[in-house]
Design an enzyme around this catalytic site. Sequence first.
Site, mmCIF file in Angstrom:
data_model
loop_
_atom_site.group_PDB
_atom_site.id
_atom_site.type_symbol
_atom_site.label_atom_id
_atom_site.label_comp_id
_atom_site.label_asym_id
_atom_site.label_seq_id
_atom_site.Cartn_x
_atom_site.Cartn_y
_atom_site.Cartn_z
ATOM 1 N N GLY A 295 0.773 -1.234 0.000
ATOM 2 C CA GLY A 295 0.000 0.000 0.000
ATOM 3 C C GLY A 295 0.802 1.280 0.000
ATOM 4 O O GLY A 295 0.219 2.364 -0.102
ATOM 5 N N TYR B 41 -0.227 -1.844 -12.065
ATOM 6 C CA TYR B 41 -1.644 -1.780 -12.409
ATOM 7 C C TYR B 41 -1.836 -1.191 -13.812
ATOM 8 O O TYR B 41 -2.784 -0.450 -14.062
ATOM 9 C CB TYR B 41 -2.430 -1.009 -11.330
ATOM 10 C CG TYR B 41 -2.200 -1.611 -9.961
ATOM 11 C CD1 TYR B 41 -2.726 -2.859 -9.663
ATOM 12 C CD2 TYR B 41 -1.396 -0.978 -9.011
ATOM 13 C CE1 TYR B 41 -2.479 -3.451 -8.434
ATOM 14 C CE2 TYR B 41 -1.142 -1.564 -7.782
ATOM 15 C CZ TYR B 41 -1.688 -2.806 -7.499
ATOM 16 O OH TYR B 41 -1.436 -3.392 -6.290
ATOM 17 N N GLU C 200 4.191 -6.448 1.799
ATOM 18 C CA GLU C 200 3.679 -6.907 0.489
ATOM 19 C C GLU C 200 3.588 -5.735 -0.487
ATOM 20 O O GLU C 200 2.512 -5.427 -1.005
ATOM 21 C CB GLU C 200 2.282 -7.522 0.669
ATOM 22 C CG GLU C 200 2.200 -8.654 1.671
ATOM 23 C CD GLU C 200 0.756 -9.019 2.042
ATOM 24 O OE1 GLU C 200 -0.182 -8.295 1.619
ATOM 25 O OE2 GLU C 200 0.556 -10.011 2.749
ATOM 26 N N PRO C 201 4.703 -5.064 -0.771
ATOM 27 C CA PRO C 201 4.624 -3.901 -1.659
ATOM 28 C C PRO C 201 4.405 -4.308 -3.111
ATOM 29 O O PRO C 201 4.986 -5.279 -3.597
ATOM 30 C CB PRO C 201 5.996 -3.248 -1.491
ATOM 31 C CG PRO C 201 6.909 -4.381 -1.136
ATOM 32 C CD PRO C 201 6.078 -5.345 -0.335
ATOM 33 N N GLY C 202 3.550 -3.596 -3.795
ATOM 34 C CA GLY C 202 3.346 -3.828 -5.227
ATOM 35 C C GLY C 202 3.732 -2.569 -5.983
ATOM 36 O O GLY C 202 4.809 -2.437 -6.553
ATOM 37 N N ARG D 176 -6.378 2.580 -15.336
ATOM 38 C CA ARG D 176 -6.429 3.396 -14.116
ATOM 39 C C ARG D 176 -7.148 4.742 -14.296
ATOM 40 O O ARG D 176 -7.959 5.108 -13.449
ATOM 41 C CB ARG D 176 -5.019 3.621 -13.547
ATOM 42 C CG ARG D 176 -4.319 2.329 -13.107
ATOM 43 C CD ARG D 176 -2.961 2.606 -12.450
ATOM 44 N NE ARG D 176 -3.114 3.330 -11.218
ATOM 45 C CZ ARG D 176 -2.830 4.600 -11.043
ATOM 46 N NH1 ARG D 176 -2.325 5.324 -12.022
ATOM 47 N NH2 ARG D 176 -3.027 5.166 -9.880
ATOM 48 N N TYR E 37 -10.240 4.882 -11.879
ATOM 49 C CA TYR E 37 -10.078 5.647 -10.629
ATOM 50 C C TYR E 37 -9.875 7.140 -10.871
ATOM 51 O O TYR E 37 -9.463 7.847 -9.958
ATOM 52 C CB TYR E 37 -8.836 5.173 -9.855
ATOM 53 C CG TYR E 37 -8.598 3.702 -9.748
ATOM 54 C CD1 TYR E 37 -9.507 2.879 -9.081
ATOM 55 C CD2 TYR E 37 -7.435 3.132 -10.254
ATOM 56 C CE1 TYR E 37 -9.248 1.528 -8.953
ATOM 57 C CE2 TYR E 37 -7.175 1.777 -10.123
ATOM 58 C CZ TYR E 37 -8.092 0.989 -9.471
ATOM 59 O OH TYR E 37 -7.832 -0.338 -9.328
ATOM 60 N N CYS F 129 -14.828 2.560 -28.038
ATOM 61 C CA CYS F 129 -16.174 3.125 -28.091
ATOM 62 C C CYS F 129 -16.772 3.257 -26.699
ATOM 63 O O CYS F 129 -17.724 2.561 -26.340
ATOM 64 C CB CYS F 129 -17.065 2.232 -28.954
ATOM 65 S SG CYS F 129 -16.301 1.866 -30.528
ATOM 66 N N GLU F 130 -16.188 4.115 -25.898
ATOM 67 C CA GLU F 130 -16.668 4.392 -24.548
ATOM 68 C C GLU F 130 -16.259 5.820 -24.232
ATOM 69 O O GLU F 130 -15.107 6.188 -24.449
ATOM 70 C CB GLU F 130 -15.970 3.506 -23.498
ATOM 71 C CG GLU F 130 -16.222 2.029 -23.582
ATOM 72 C CD GLU F 130 -17.545 1.592 -23.001
ATOM 73 O OE1 GLU F 130 -18.188 2.388 -22.291
ATOM 74 O OE2 GLU F 130 -17.941 0.453 -23.281
HETATM 75 C C1 LIG Z 1 -2.998 -5.180 -3.747
HETATM 76 C C2 LIG Z 1 -2.422 -5.767 -2.515
HETATM 77 C C3 LIG Z 1 -1.105 -5.464 -2.144
HETATM 78 C C4 LIG Z 1 -0.237 -4.487 -2.893
HETATM 79 O O1 LIG Z 1 -0.715 -3.183 -2.805
HETATM 80 P P1 LIG Z 1 0.154 -1.975 -3.395
HETATM 81 O O2 LIG Z 1 -0.696 -0.778 -3.159
HETATM 82 O O3 LIG Z 1 0.353 -2.245 -4.842
HETATM 83 O O4 LIG Z 1 1.442 -1.928 -2.646
HETATM 84 C C5 LIG Z 1 -0.596 -6.108 -1.026
HETATM 85 N N1 LIG Z 1 -1.342 -6.973 -0.296
HETATM 86 C C6 LIG Z 1 -2.615 -7.277 -0.631
HETATM 87 C C7 LIG Z 1 -3.371 -8.244 0.193
HETATM 88 C C8 LIG Z 1 -3.196 -6.680 -1.738
HETATM 89 O O5 LIG Z 1 -4.472 -6.971 -2.049
#
Ligand SMILES: *Cc1c(COP(=O)(O)O)cnc(C)c1O
Length: 408
Positions: free
Chosen positions: A231, A363, A265-267, A304, A308, A335-336
């Site tokens: 997050g 994303y 859990e960084p994405g 995105r 959002y 077409c949107e």
């Molecule tokens: C989406 C998600 C993440 C990653 O979130 P980011 O905002 O991309 O860092 C980590 N853990 C869980 C459970 C998620 O659903």
Amino acid sequence: MSDLAWSDAQLKEVAATYGTPCYVYRQDLLEQFADAWINALGDRGTVCYAVKANSNLAVLQILARRGCGFDIVSEGELHRVIAAGGSPKKIVFSGVGKSFDAIRFALEQQIKCFNVESLRELDHINSIAESMGVIAPVSLRVNPNVDAKTHPYISTGLKENKFGIAADQVIDAYQHASSLTSLSVIGIDCHIGSQITEAEPFMDALEKVLAWVEELESLGITLQHIDLGGGLGVRYDNETPPQPAEIIARVLARLANRTEQLIFEPGRSITANAGVLLSQVLLTKHNGEHNFAIIDAAMNDLARPSLYQSWQRIQVIDPPEDATPLHWDIVGPICETGDFIAKQRPLCLAEQSLLVIHSAGAYGFSMASNYNSRRRAAEIILSDRCMHLARARESYTSLYRDEYLFEG
Ligand SMILES: *Cc1c(COP(=O)(O)O)cnc(C)c1O
């Protein structure tokens, strides 16, 4: 630390070689953003990159080699991580609805932990593990109900969200989990939202989690790890999110007298700014007050902005010198009405201009679709030595490869 700036010459070469639209990722930046987490955490825990942010095999491979584990949310993501050489020992499995097949496959692969989101799911995992004669390692995803008023970007850690186990059920859920004979209760986790640009929400969540950890301890349930989810936000425009090192330093200081391992859990914070989407202007169009640049990328490539209303920086490579800057709506051919990438951007551009849509590494492709029977874009990784085609642009026949004409 490598330069965050992208080379126009390199991007032009990619566009000339592979065509547009295409995603371009940089190996050096992927490694730099992963290292920021890995180095700060050291031997106190595991960085489990959230695969859903960008699940390209070569991206996963680069991160696995760097030492990342993975946070998966589906059986498909588990297959990808294995194919990319990631170790199941470093995989945590999140998500509110895991299929029985996915649970079985994850148990066969001996993943590190299931992040469980409900009491029913504890029963499901327990009975599948029992039928296989194995013990399933589980953590419970708790919902810390962090106040949204102070932190408006948090959307998954509130009690009205579908995620996690509600605060008033946490202790019961742990006691239930401990009573199930094919489960091993090893952790606690939370994930409070995405694009969080301050450290406080993480610290607030940690306080709630620690209160549960201590209460559980007094009941004889001791945990091996605390997983604070992902997050952490990134800079799209002028946001100034904290660095991973700052968050981790504060968390470690708070945990000075405790021994649990940590998981993050960084994405987004690993892949977003390691990637761009390259697109070419097909034509320009003026409707009344509105100036439209219709480009060859669309909402099916990058969802995105339409999903959002998110803002991503757009740069024009070699902008026409004689053009006056106008406020452009950058839109795709779909077409949107919702098919836009940006609105009212002051830019100098013309037909055929090459656009760089920044911060598209997370994303972006992972949310792409084939809507309007558009082929999904190519993905290219730039390294010191080469341009690597990490995913070819889809072919037209691949669009209907798995379809069958009616034999009437
Ligand atoms: C989406 C998600 C993440 C990653 O979130 P980011 O905002 O991309 O860092 C980590 N853990 C869980 C459970 C998620 O659903």
